[in-house]
Scaffold this motif. Structure first.
Motif, PDB file in Angstrom:
ATOM      1  N   MET A   1       0.835  -1.210   0.000  1.00 48.36           N
ATOM      2  CA  MET A   1       0.000   0.000   0.000  1.00 48.36           C
ATOM      3  C   MET A   1       0.874   1.266   0.000  1.00 48.36           C
ATOM      4  N   ASN A   2       0.395   2.251  -0.703  1.00 50.76           N
ATOM      5  CA  ASN A   2       1.148   3.504  -0.786  1.00 50.76           C
ATOM      6  C   ASN A   2       0.924   4.348   0.468  1.00 50.76           C
ATOM      7  N   MET A   3       1.994   4.582   1.205  1.00 45.99           N
ATOM      8  CA  MET A   3       1.820   5.328   2.458  1.00 45.99           C
ATOM      9  C   MET A   3       2.380   6.739   2.382  1.00 45.99           C
ATOM     10  N   LYS A   4       2.524   7.282   1.175  1.00 44.95           N
ATOM     11  CA  LYS A   4       3.040   8.650   1.038  1.00 44.95           C
ATOM     12  C   LYS A   4       2.108   9.622   1.743  1.00 44.95           C
ATOM     13  N   LYS A   5       2.709  10.557   2.474  1.00 46.62           N
ATOM     14  CA  LYS A   5       1.885  11.546   3.186  1.00 46.62           C
ATOM     15  C   LYS A   5       1.628  12.754   2.300  1.00 46.62           C
ATOM     16  N   LEU A   6       0.430  13.298   2.438  1.00 48.43           N
ATOM     17  CA  LEU A   6      -0.004  14.324   1.490  1.00 48.43           C
ATOM     18  C   LEU A   6      -0.420  15.627   2.155  1.00 48.43           C
ATOM     19  N   LEU A   7      -0.005  16.727   1.533  1.00 49.02           N
ATOM     20  CA  LEU A   7      -0.558  18.037   1.884  1.00 49.02           C
ATOM     21  C   LEU A   7      -1.641  18.305   0.848  1.00 49.02           C
ATOM     22  N   ILE A   8      -2.895  18.393   1.304  1.00 49.20           N
ATOM     23  CA  ILE A   8      -4.010  18.573   0.373  1.00 49.20           C
ATOM     24  C   ILE A   8      -4.536  20.001   0.502  1.00 49.20           C
ATOM     25  N   ILE A   9      -4.504  20.729  -0.596  1.00 53.96           N
ATOM     26  CA  ILE A   9      -4.971  22.120  -0.582  1.00 53.96           C
ATOM     27  C   ILE A   9      -6.268  22.214  -1.382  1.00 53.96           C
ATOM     28  N   GLY A  10      -7.255  22.916  -0.805  1.00 57.35           N
ATOM     29  CA  GLY A  10      -8.568  22.998  -1.465  1.00 57.35           C
ATOM     30  C   GLY A  10      -9.442  21.805  -1.107  1.00 57.35           C
ATOM     31  N   SER A  11      -9.251  21.288   0.108  1.00 59.60           N
ATOM     32  CA  SER A  11      -9.964  20.060   0.499  1.00 59.60           C
ATOM     33  C   SER A  11     -11.422  20.309   0.869  1.00 59.60           C
ATOM     34  N   SER A  12     -11.848  21.568   0.847  1.00 61.37           N
ATOM     35  CA  SER A  12     -13.268  21.836   1.132  1.00 61.37           C
ATOM     36  C   SER A  12     -14.057  22.008  -0.168  1.00 61.37           C
ATOM     37  N   GLY A  13     -13.379  21.985  -1.301  1.00 62.74           N
ATOM     38  CA  GLY A  13     -14.050  22.252  -2.579  1.00 62.74           C
ATOM     39  C   GLY A  13     -14.746  21.029  -3.159  1.00 62.74           C
ATOM     40  N   PHE A  55       4.822  15.648   5.255  1.00 63.69           N
ATOM     41  CA  PHE A  55       4.231  15.247   3.965  1.00 63.69           C
ATOM     42  C   PHE A  55       5.318  15.050   2.906  1.00 63.69           C
ATOM     43  N   ASP A  56       4.985  14.217   1.908  1.00 63.89           N
ATOM     44  CA  ASP A  56       5.910  13.938   0.798  1.00 63.89           C
ATOM     45  C   ASP A  56       5.475  14.623  -0.485  1.00 63.89           C
ATOM     46  N   ALA A  57       4.144  14.763  -0.644  1.00 64.04           N
ATOM     47  CA  ALA A  57       3.619  15.318  -1.897  1.00 64.04           C
ATOM     48  C   ALA A  57       2.508  16.313  -1.585  1.00 64.04           C
ATOM     49  N   VAL A  58       2.268  17.227  -2.521  1.00 61.20           N
ATOM     50  CA  VAL A  58       1.237  18.258  -2.377  1.00 61.20           C
ATOM     51  C   VAL A  58       0.212  18.055  -3.493  1.00 61.20           C
ATOM     52  N   VAL A  59      -1.069  18.073  -3.137  1.00 57.67           N
ATOM     53  CA  VAL A  59      -2.105  18.016  -4.179  1.00 57.67           C
ATOM     54  C   VAL A  59      -2.893  19.317  -4.096  1.00 57.67           C
ATOM     55  N   ASN A  60      -2.819  20.107  -5.157  1.00 60.14           N
ATOM     56  CA  ASN A  60      -3.464  21.418  -5.123  1.00 60.14           C
ATOM     57  C   ASN A  60      -4.790  21.433  -5.897  1.00 60.14           C
ATOM     58  N   PHE A  61      -5.880  21.406  -5.125  1.00 56.34           N
ATOM     59  CA  PHE A  61      -7.221  21.499  -5.720  1.00 56.34           C
ATOM     60  C   PHE A  61      -7.747  22.932  -5.669  1.00 56.34           C
ATOM     61  N   LYS A 101       9.502  18.371  -2.638  1.00 49.35           N
ATOM     62  CA  LYS A 101       8.198  17.691  -2.567  1.00 49.35           C
ATOM     63  C   LYS A 101       7.662  17.545  -3.987  1.00 49.35           C
ATOM     64  N   PHE A 102       6.827  16.523  -4.191  1.00 48.87           N
ATOM     65  CA  PHE A 102       6.198  16.297  -5.492  1.00 48.87           C
ATOM     66  C   PHE A 102       4.886  17.079  -5.531  1.00 48.87           C
ATOM     67  N   LEU A 103       4.689  17.869  -6.589  1.00 52.62           N
ATOM     68  CA  LEU A 103       3.484  18.711  -6.674  1.00 52.62           C
ATOM     69  C   LEU A 103       2.505  18.149  -7.692  1.00 52.62           C
ATOM     70  N   ILE A 104       1.266  17.990  -7.268  1.00 54.56           N
ATOM     71  CA  ILE A 104       0.209  17.633  -8.222  1.00 54.56           C
ATOM     72  C   ILE A 104      -0.710  18.842  -8.354  1.00 54.56           C
ATOM     73  N   GLN A 105      -0.727  19.403  -9.540  1.00 53.62           N
ATOM     74  CA  GLN A 105      -1.539  20.588  -9.811  1.00 53.62           C
ATOM     75  C   GLN A 105      -2.764  20.159 -10.616  1.00 53.62           C
ATOM     76  N   ILE A 106      -3.962  20.401 -10.060  1.00 52.14           N
ATOM     77  CA  ILE A 106      -5.179  20.007 -10.785  1.00 52.14           C
ATOM     78  C   ILE A 106      -5.507  21.074 -11.819  1.00 52.14           C
ATOM     79  N   SER A 107      -5.730  20.608 -13.055  1.00 50.32           N
ATOM     80  CA  SER A 107      -5.982  21.542 -14.148  1.00 50.32           C
ATOM     81  C   SER A 107      -7.237  21.130 -14.925  1.00 50.32           C
ATOM     82  N   THR A 108      -7.407  21.653 -16.121  1.00 51.08           N
ATOM     83  CA  THR A 108      -8.678  21.535 -16.837  1.00 51.08           C
ATOM     84  C   THR A 108      -8.458  21.515 -18.347  1.00 51.08           C
ATOM     85  N   ASP A 109      -9.456  21.020 -19.094  1.00 44.99           N
ATOM     86  CA  ASP A 109      -9.344  21.089 -20.561  1.00 44.99           C
ATOM     87  C   ASP A 109      -9.565  22.513 -21.073  1.00 44.99           C
TER      88      ASP A 109
END
Ligand code: NAP
Length: 303
Positions: A1-13, A55-61, A101-109
């Motif tokens: 199982m992947n146990m990477k810790k995450l900083l989640i931004i925009g978690s109320s959206g 945290f290891d990675a950031v997910v920006n919502f 840190k690894f950044l995941i940026q949520i984007s759009t078409d």
């Protein structure tokens, strides 16, 4: 199982809340906007310094997503839309580089014009416009620029494009793509629905396994997480109403091309949609078709 810790931004959206609720609490840091205003470089830096071991990675919502309101700020790089959609990801990307840190940026078409001179569906390798023209709305342009600043920051990143997300059960703020049509129908307010727009919607739940895999492989690049086939709003709404309400032939046909000709309309992608083959292959995940997503939505949400 992947146990990477995450900083989640925009978690109320709308989108972030689904992802955040699917992650075990001991794996995530999910600050609110007051604690971590990503438009403020110093706040972002201080936060990373303080929490860097958690945290290891950031997910920006986080994002400014109302396209019509965004349009009122067109051209204003000091406006909130630009600051949240461009300065925010830039501040995060700089901090990710500094703190490794690894950044995941949520984007759009909407980073593409979706016009007949360069129509979708677009692949992960399709080039995005590098100039703002009247074909693109301000929201789309700020998201386009967010990709630019992240790509050029030097951090390890994944840009994850999504489109027309639905089944956002945890978000009271706004309705998702499917629920908003069901509400209109139930209230007898359904307007003619476009037959000439191309899109690829996303059942929000399907984002979680894709993001988990991206976090695991940590491979810099662009990913598309949407349905594996394209649809039109007319087709989508007709199928949705047939399955959820048992009604057929109740949807009137409308034209987006005509709609967009009216003066004052916000430019938005008409011939859009995203291809997913490269992403599916990289992640080793088979994405659902849009009909399978609607079926799953109805099964789970009991709408
Ligand atoms: N919704 C769509 O149709 C759609 C389609 C394609 C792509 N996307 C992308 O998906 C992502 C999520 O969209 P969404 O619809 O879930 O957005 P949303 O519901 O509008 O949520 C936005 C989130 O951003 C947070 N936020 C606002 N200002 C902030 C700040 N200064 N610092 C930190 N966080 C801040 C909000 O927190 P508060 O609640 O505390 O304000 C909220 O959690 C966005 O990147 C969007 O571009 C959305």
């Amino acid at each position: 199982m992947n146990m990477k810790k995450l900083l989640i931004i925009g978690s109320s959206g709308l989108v972030g809340s689904k992802f955040a609720s699917s992650i075990l609490s001991n794996r995530k840091v999910a600050p609110n906007e007051i604690e971590l205003d990503i438009t403020d470089e110093k706040i972002v830096n201080d936060f990373f310094e303080m929490e860097k071991d958690n945290f290891d990675a950031v997910v920006n919502f986080a994002g400014f997503t109302n396209v019509d309101v965004a349009e009122k700020e067109r051209g204003d790089e000091n406006g909130f839309c630009y600051r949240l959609n461009v300065d925010g990801p830039e501040n995060l990307a700089k901090a990710c580089k500094k703190y490794n840190k690894f950044l995941i940026q949520i984007s759009t078409d909407f980073v593409f014009n979706g016009t007949s001179d360069y129509p979708g569906p677009y692949s992960e390798r399709s080039l995005t416009p590098d100039k703002l023209t009247e074909k693109m709305g301000w929201y789309g342009w700020t998201k386009n620029r967010s990709e630019f600043v992240v790509r050029n920051s030097g951090c390890k990143y994944a840009i994850v494009r999504i489109a027309y997300p639905f089944y956002g059960e945890n978000c009271d703020l706004k309705l998702d793509y499917a629920k908003s049509y069901l509400k209109l129908f139930d209230e007898g307010k359904l307007f003619p629905i476009f037959t000439d727009q191309i899109l690829t919607p996303l059942l929000i739940d399907d984002l979680t396994p894709a993001l988990e895999k991206i976090i695991e492989i940590k491979q810099t690049g662009i990913y598309h997480v949407v349905s594996s086939d394209t649809t039109t709003p007319f087709e989508f709404v007709s199928y949705l109403l047939e399955k959820a309400r048992g009604v057929t032939n109740v949807v009137q046909k409308g034209s987006m091309e005509e709609f967009l000709k009216v003066e004052g309309r916000t430019p938005r992608s008409r011939l859009g949609g995203l291809k997913t083959e490269i992403t599916q292959e990289k992640l080793g995940i088979k994405f659902k078709t849009w009909r399978e997503m609607v079926d799953e939505f109805i099964k789970r949400s009991k709408v």
